[in-house]
Design an enzyme around this catalytic site. Structure first.
Site, PDB file in Angstrom:
ATOM      1  N   ASP A   1       0.855  -1.189   0.000  1.00  0.00           N
ATOM      2  CA  ASP A   1       0.000   0.000   0.000  1.00  0.00           C
ATOM      3  C   ASP A   1       0.890   1.238   0.000  1.00  0.00           C
ATOM      4  OD1 ASP A   1      -2.377   1.593   0.341  1.00  0.00           O
ATOM      5  OD2 ASP A   1      -1.839   1.834   2.441  1.00  0.00           O
ATOM      6  N   SER A   2       0.253   2.385  -0.227  1.00  0.00           N
ATOM      7  CA  SER A   2       0.989   3.643  -0.194  1.00  0.00           C
ATOM      8  C   SER A   2       1.411   4.014   1.238  1.00  0.00           C
ATOM      9  CB  SER A   2       0.103   4.751  -0.755  1.00  0.00           C
ATOM     10  OG  SER A   2      -1.126   4.774  -0.056  1.00  0.00           O
TER      11      SER A   2
ATOM     12  N   CYS B   1      -3.730  -1.128  -2.088  1.00  0.00           N
ATOM     13  CA  CYS B   1      -4.016   0.292  -2.290  1.00  0.00           C
ATOM     14  C   CYS B   1      -4.927   0.459  -3.511  1.00  0.00           C
ATOM     15  CB  CYS B   1      -2.693   1.017  -2.537  1.00  0.00           C
ATOM     16  SG  CYS B   1      -2.871   2.768  -2.891  1.00  0.00           S
TER      17      CYS B   1
ATOM     18  N   GLU C   1      -6.816   9.454   9.432  1.00  0.00           N
ATOM     19  CA  GLU C   1      -5.482   9.467  10.057  1.00  0.00           C
ATOM     20  C   GLU C   1      -5.503  10.283  11.343  1.00  0.00           C
ATOM     21  OE1 GLU C   1      -2.080   9.401   7.707  1.00  0.00           O
ATOM     22  OE2 GLU C   1      -2.980   7.696   6.658  1.00  0.00           O
TER      23      GLU C   1
ATOM     24  N   CYS D   1     -11.274   2.676  -0.861  1.00  0.00           N
ATOM     25  CA  CYS D   1     -10.018   3.243  -0.364  1.00  0.00           C
ATOM     26  C   CYS D   1      -9.675   2.495   0.919  1.00  0.00           C
ATOM     27  CB  CYS D   1     -10.196   4.734  -0.095  1.00  0.00           C
ATOM     28  SG  CYS D   1      -8.783   5.509   0.709  1.00  0.00           S
TER      29      CYS D   1
ATOM     30  N   HIS E   1      -8.598   3.417   3.636  1.00  0.00           N
ATOM     31  CA  HIS E   1      -8.926   4.079   4.901  1.00  0.00           C
ATOM     32  C   HIS E   1     -10.408   3.995   5.271  1.00  0.00           C
ATOM     33  CE1 HIS E   1      -4.946   5.594   4.344  1.00  0.00           C
ATOM     34  NE2 HIS E   1      -5.007   6.421   5.373  1.00  0.00           N
TER      35      HIS E   1
HETATM   36  N1  DGL Z   1      -4.074   3.763  -0.002  1.00  0.00           N
HETATM   37  C1  DGL Z   1      -4.804   4.793  -0.699  1.00  0.00           C
HETATM   38  C2  DGL Z   1      -6.019   4.170  -1.393  1.00  0.00           C
HETATM   39  O1  DGL Z   1      -6.481   3.094  -1.046  1.00  0.00           O
HETATM   40  C3  DGL Z   1      -5.235   5.906   0.226  1.00  0.00           C
HETATM   41  C4  DGL Z   1      -4.089   6.750   0.737  1.00  0.00           C
HETATM   42  C5  DGL Z   1      -3.340   7.458  -0.359  1.00  0.00           C
HETATM   43  O2  DGL Z   1      -3.901   8.413  -0.959  1.00  0.00           O
HETATM   44  O3  DGL Z   1      -2.217   7.089  -0.634  1.00  0.00           O
HETATM   45  O4  DGL Z   1      -6.538   4.748  -2.312  1.00  0.00           O
END
Ligand code: DGL
Length: 268
Positions: free
Chosen positions: A13-14, A76, A155, A187, A189
């Site tokens: 993931d990012s 991600c 967050e 997403c 989150h």
């Molecule tokens: N992991 C990203 C997603 O699922 C969310 C956080 C980001 O913007 O990097 O889209």
């Protein structure tokens, strides 16, 4: 290439958001070893260009492939939306991504065939969810909405906060006007906002958590390829990140739902 069933599943993931996917995998596949990569130094990806995201995705894929993973999971949504082909082109092992998992989850859930999708601006602008849904079910109508403020709100830990509630009411207004009966949390989150989002949508709209759909898909794939780990000992979990930012431990544990240990910092 035939992998060893003892080899780990690589999840990336990012940042720490992909730990929602790891959490679902730990619950659904409790004997699988997992190696996680979160690009905490360069998050967020959701507002970056396709070129930049593709470049970062290549680096992460190579990192995990060097560690002999038997399966790669793009946790991600943003990377899955614009760079999943990059991963598939590089990978000799199977690749799963949350968008495909979320799309299949939405198709299985919707009755009226009216589906809403929420995600980062890059994910929504890419139209990847609509394409993935239409690939399997061309008659489903898809309505999308970017919700850029949700990532920072999660967050911040404002999971049940008036500011988040008002933000959600505003973002979801156009989707709710379309009579959708299913909404995909597109997403990493958003699963943490599930109770609040359910309150805003009402219980007649079913929320599809792509993290849960992914765990089901991963279990089915491992089974069908004879790649499920036959060992019944406690699995090993390793977490690789590119930075340890402020409040990393607290935020990470919120996503994972348990203590975060075996954290390794990668310096590129
Ligand atoms: N992991 C990203 C997603 O699922 C969310 C956080 C980001 O913007 O990097 O889209």
């Amino acid at each position: 290439m035939q992998s060893n069933p003892d080899n780990p599943i690589g999840v990336f993931d990012s940042g720490v958001g992909g730990l929602t996917v790891v959490r679902s995998l730990m619950e659904r596949l409790p004997f699988e070893n997992i190696i996680y990569f979160g690009d905490t130094a360069r998050v967020p990806y959701g507002v970056k260009s396709v070129e930049t995201i593709s470049h970062f995705t290549t680096q992460i894929t190579e990192f995990l492939l060097q560690r002999q993973v038997k399966l790669l999971i793009i946790a991600c949504n943003t990377m899955a939306a614009v760079a999943s082909q990059v991963v598939r082109d590089l990978s000799p092992v199977p690749v799963l991504d949350v968008i495909d998992a979320g799309a299949l989850g939405a198709i299985a859930t919707t009755q009226r065939k009216y589906v809403g999708v929420i995600g980062t601006p890059t994910t929504i602008n890419s139209n990847a969810y609509t394409r993935a849904i239409h690939q399997h079910a061309a008659d489903v109508r898809v309505f999308s909405q970017a919700c850029p403020l949700f990532v920072p709100l999660v967050e911040e830990g404002w999971l049940d906060h008036q500011v988040t509630r008002l933000t959600a009411q505003e973002y979801l207004k156009p989707l709710l006007a379309q009579q959708i009966d299913t909404m995909v949390l597109g997403c990493t989150h958003y699963p943490l906002l599930k109770p609040l989002l359910q309150e805003v949508t009402g219980t007649h709209i079913r929320l599809v958590d792509s993290a849960e759909s992914m765990a089901e898909q991963a279990a089915a794939l491992l089974e069908s390829m004879n790649l499920a780990n036959p060992q019944r000992s406690a699995p090993e979990y390793h977490f690789h990140v590119t930075d340890v930012p402020l409040r990393f431990q607290t935020i990470g544990e919120r996503f994972l739902g348990r203590t975060l240990y075996n954290v390794h910092v990668v310096k590129w």
